[in-house]
Design a protein around this motif. Structure first.
Motif, mmCIF file in Angstrom:
data_model
loop_
_atom_site.group_PDB
_atom_site.id
_atom_site.type_symbol
_atom_site.label_atom_id
_atom_site.label_comp_id
_atom_site.label_asym_id
_atom_site.label_seq_id
_atom_site.Cartn_x
_atom_site.Cartn_y
_atom_site.Cartn_z
ATOM 1 N N LEU A 159 -9.119 -16.449 36.339
ATOM 2 C CA LEU A 159 -7.862 -16.466 35.604
ATOM 3 C C LEU A 159 -7.402 -15.068 35.210
ATOM 4 O O LEU A 159 -6.266 -14.883 34.803
ATOM 5 C CB LEU A 159 -7.995 -17.376 34.383
ATOM 6 C CG LEU A 159 -8.351 -18.815 34.770
ATOM 7 C CD1 LEU A 159 -8.733 -19.624 33.558
ATOM 8 C CD2 LEU A 159 -7.202 -19.462 35.513
ATOM 9 N N PHE A 160 -8.300 -14.092 35.312
ATOM 10 C CA PHE A 160 -7.948 -12.679 35.168
ATOM 11 C C PHE A 160 -8.929 -11.885 36.011
ATOM 12 O O PHE A 160 -10.064 -12.297 36.217
ATOM 13 C CB PHE A 160 -7.933 -12.229 33.702
ATOM 14 C CG PHE A 160 -9.260 -12.348 32.992
ATOM 15 C CD1 PHE A 160 -10.146 -11.289 32.938
ATOM 16 C CD2 PHE A 160 -9.614 -13.527 32.353
ATOM 17 C CE1 PHE A 160 -11.355 -11.403 32.285
ATOM 18 C CE2 PHE A 160 -10.821 -13.643 31.684
ATOM 19 C CZ PHE A 160 -11.698 -12.575 31.657
ATOM 20 N N ALA B 245 -6.231 -11.713 28.814
ATOM 21 C CA ALA B 245 -7.217 -12.491 29.569
ATOM 22 C C ALA B 245 -7.368 -13.907 29.019
ATOM 23 O O ALA B 245 -7.351 -14.889 29.780
ATOM 24 C CB ALA B 245 -8.566 -11.765 29.540
ATOM 25 N N HIS B 246 -7.472 -14.026 27.711
ATOM 26 C CA HIS B 246 -7.840 -15.324 27.145
ATOM 27 C C HIS B 246 -6.658 -16.246 26.892
ATOM 28 O O HIS B 246 -6.866 -17.448 26.736
ATOM 29 C CB HIS B 246 -8.735 -15.128 25.922
ATOM 30 C CG HIS B 246 -10.093 -14.673 26.351
ATOM 31 N ND1 HIS B 246 -11.048 -15.541 26.818
ATOM 32 C CD2 HIS B 246 -10.620 -13.426 26.466
ATOM 33 C CE1 HIS B 246 -12.116 -14.857 27.176
ATOM 34 N NE2 HIS B 246 -11.885 -13.577 26.968
ATOM 35 N N GLU B 247 -5.448 -15.750 26.906
ATOM 36 C CA GLU B 247 -4.316 -16.684 26.906
ATOM 37 C C GLU B 247 -4.280 -17.438 28.226
ATOM 38 O O GLU B 247 -3.970 -18.630 28.250
ATOM 39 C CB GLU B 247 -2.994 -15.963 26.644
ATOM 40 C CG GLU B 247 -2.798 -15.621 25.182
ATOM 41 C CD GLU B 247 -1.440 -15.024 24.872
ATOM 42 O OE1 GLU B 247 -0.650 -14.746 25.810
ATOM 43 O OE2 GLU B 247 -1.152 -14.841 23.677
ATOM 44 N N ARG B 248 -4.636 -16.773 29.309
ATOM 45 C CA ARG B 248 -4.688 -17.445 30.614
ATOM 46 C C ARG B 248 -5.793 -18.506 30.622
ATOM 47 O O ARG B 248 -5.598 -19.620 31.091
ATOM 48 C CB ARG B 248 -4.900 -16.420 31.717
ATOM 49 C CG ARG B 248 -3.655 -15.628 32.023
ATOM 50 C CD ARG B 248 -3.944 -14.329 32.759
ATOM 51 N NE ARG B 248 -2.726 -13.605 33.051
ATOM 52 C CZ ARG B 248 -1.964 -13.007 32.161
ATOM 53 N NH1 ARG B 248 -2.269 -13.054 30.885
ATOM 54 N NH2 ARG B 248 -0.869 -12.363 32.518
ATOM 55 N N VAL B 249 -6.957 -18.126 30.107
ATOM 56 C CA VAL B 249 -8.063 -19.084 30.041
ATOM 57 C C VAL B 249 -7.687 -20.225 29.102
ATOM 58 O O VAL B 249 -7.920 -21.402 29.407
ATOM 59 C CB VAL B 249 -9.369 -18.391 29.589
ATOM 60 C CG1 VAL B 249 -10.503 -19.409 29.478
ATOM 61 C CG2 VAL B 249 -9.757 -17.264 30.546
ATOM 62 N N GLY B 250 -7.100 -19.892 27.960
ATOM 63 C CA GLY B 250 -6.689 -20.915 26.994
ATOM 64 C C GLY B 250 -5.733 -21.926 27.598
ATOM 65 O O GLY B 250 -5.870 -23.135 27.389
ATOM 66 N N ALA B 251 -4.757 -21.442 28.358
ATOM 67 C CA ALA B 251 -3.805 -22.349 29.009
ATOM 68 C C ALA B 251 -4.537 -23.248 30.011
ATOM 69 O O ALA B 251 -4.246 -24.446 30.107
ATOM 70 C CB ALA B 251 -2.702 -21.551 29.693
#
Length: 188
Positions: A35-36, A99-105
């Motif tokens: 995701l990143f 990075a973690h907004e992508r993982v969160g989504a």
């Protein structure tokens, strides 16, 4: 933001650095959906991982701790990403947020929840465990880790001591990364 730390190219790494590089790029972070990006176009590690190569012994321990938090705890994926994004907001850490907004989504956080977390607002979580984890993480980041007795008892009652340990370890780990990202002025 500039990058105070020059990206270390794979060809210039010594034996210990190459071993750590291989652990990071070939370990659990590299498995599954990406995701990143862990590396840039030249193969240099991105984000906090490049700095870990400066001291392979400490870098290995730090990356092992991060892998344990992400892959070997009882923290559910949404709960974990909520807590990481609270830390990212508290430290204004662009890379962690990126990075973690992508993982969160990818693990089900909605755009409204992500926006609220980015802005430091209450995300309106309906799950009581996620809500308690969010409140606990906010309390830790807002008060430099000082939690009054009623706050501790509320968190312990809702989450249990194991989750409190795992969440406080997550907060410490991602705060360490945020500090290093800030020190080295690592762009997102």
């Amino acid at each position: 933001m500039s990058n105070r730390l020059r990206p270390l190219a794979p060809a210039e790494l010594d034996t210990e650095q190459r071993a750590l590089y291989a652990e990071i790029t070939g370990g659990p972070r590299a498995a599954g959906p990406r995701l990143f990006a862990l590396t840039d176009e030249e193969g240099c590690l991105r984000g906090p991982f490049n700095a870990m190569l400066l001291s392979p012994g400490a870098g290995r321990a730090l990356q092992d701790l991060g892998a344990a938090i992400r892959y070997r705890t009882g923290l559910g994926p949404r709960l974990r990403e909520i807590a990481i994004l609270v830390v990212a907001q508290a430290w204004d850490s662009a890379f962690e947020r990126h990075a973690h907004e992508r993982v969160g989504a990818a693990v089900g956080l909605t755009e409204d929840e992500l926006l609220a977390l980015r802005e430091g607002r209450d995300p309106g979580l309906s799950d009581p465990v996620e809500r308690a984890a969010w409140a606990f993480t906010r309390a830790l980041t807002d008060s430099a880790g000082v939690l009054d007795e009623p706050g501790y008892e509320a968190a312990r009652g809702a989450l249990g001591e194991r989750t409190l340990f795992e969440l406080s370890t997550l907060v410490g780990y991602y705060s360490t990364l945020a500090l290093q990202l800030r020190l080295f002025e690592v762009p997102d």
